[in-house]
Enzyme design. Structure first.
Site, PDB file in Angstrom:
ATOM      1  CG  ASP A 115      37.207 -30.746 -15.381  1.00 43.05           C
ATOM      2  OD1 ASP A 115      36.856 -31.938 -15.154  1.00 43.05           O
ATOM      3  OD2 ASP A 115      36.886 -29.820 -15.426  1.00 43.05           O
TER       4      ASP A 115
HETATM    5  N1  URA Z   1      34.283 -28.391 -11.575  1.00 46.96           N
HETATM    6  C1  URA Z   1      35.110 -28.398 -12.666  1.00 46.96           C
HETATM    7  O1  URA Z   1      34.290 -27.798 -13.655  1.00 46.96           O
HETATM    8  N2  URA Z   1      36.183 -28.826 -12.931  1.00 46.96           N
HETATM    9  C2  URA Z   1      36.950 -29.565 -11.957  1.00 46.96           C
HETATM   10  O2  URA Z   1      38.027 -29.970 -12.278  1.00 46.96           O
HETATM   11  C3  URA Z   1      36.589 -29.525 -10.646  1.00 46.96           C
HETATM   12  C4  URA Z   1      35.235 -29.201 -10.493  1.00 46.96           C
END
Ligand code: URA
Length: 251
Positions: A115
């Site tokens: 993310d």
């Molecule tokens: N899980 C998440 O919620 N965000 C990420 O960036 C990676 C795994």
């Protein structure tokens, strides 16, 4: 290191989606979509069927009107993704993207995604075949996360992740809790996941009632970002590449 289309049955060729992935256009799933959207031509004709077989040297493959050639030199990078960077290869809004940080000559794309606000280990490569396999749930590639969550969940709550938590209709997320530490009003949890669903960690902890405050991926397929500052990358050693390939071909 080389990756050749002729390693399969040269007469029958290879599937168009695999050809595009091996040419560094994107993951095999992304290539399926590009083909289905009519963005790919074979010998001057739009092909919308990802399983169409093509033969290198005989068939002319074009993506958005430009010839596509197989990549015979593969590159693999481990990158310490900073916060505030998007895991895509382009962004219409001009926000920082991960490939901006990598050497600019080859077409490199990320394996899976982190993310915008997640930091840590992200693998990038132009080896579409290995990338595809690394993201496939069948191979159970370990991803280790350091998660700071709100509140102080009791151990029994955290252990629910090991039994499995339904985070969307029909999908049960499972992981290993490798340790947890209460830090004032928050808790730091070390978690290993082996399947990658979008925002899986955040959805797991939201379901448990302890939303994620901060998320860092410590390692991907045992590759860590040790020694890399946020925004820094290094190329994998031949030994690491060999191990990575063994992970996904050894099945
Ligand atoms: N899980 C998440 O919620 N965000 C990420 O960036 C990676 C795994």
């Amino acid at each position: 290191m080389s990756e050749s289309a002729n390693s399969g049955d040269a007469k029958a060729g290879i599937r168009l989606n695999r050809f595009l992935a091996m040419a560094g256009i994107g993951s095999r799933r992304v290539c399926d979509e590009l083909i289905q959207k009519g963005m790919v031509q074979v010998n001057g004709v739009i092909q919308v069927e990802p399983a169409t077989r093509v033969v290198e040297g005989r068939d002319q493959v074009e993506f958005q009107g430009r010839p596509v050639n197989l990549v015979h030199e593969t590159h693999y990078y481990i990158f310490n993704k900073p916060r505030g960077v998007i895991t895509t290869t382009s962004d219409p809004f001009g926000r920082p993207i991960v490939v901006d940080f990598l050497p600019g000559d080859a077409r490199i794309y990320p394996v899976g995604r982190l993310d915008f606000d997640t930091t840590g280990a992200l693998l990038l490569t132009n080896d579409g075949d290995v990338a595809y396999r690394l993201t496939h749930p069948k191979f159970q590639i370990p991803k280790v996360y350091q998660v700071l969550v709100r509140g102080n969940p009791p151990e029994a709550t955290l252990r629910r992740v090991e039994a499995g938590i339904e985070i969307e209709a029909g999908f049960v997320a499972r992981g290993e809790i490798n340790g947890f530490w209460y830090r004032g009003g928050n808790t730091e949890v070390r978690l290993t996941l082996r399947e990658g669903k979008k925002r899986e960690v955040k959805r797991i902890f939201r379901t448990l009632g302890h939303p994620v405050v901060r998320l860092h991926r410590e390692s991907f397929a045992a590759l860590t970002v040790t020694g890399l500052k946020p925004g820094e990358w290094r190329e994998l050693t031949p030994e690491e590449v060999r191990e990575l390939k063994e992970l996904v071909h050894g099945h």
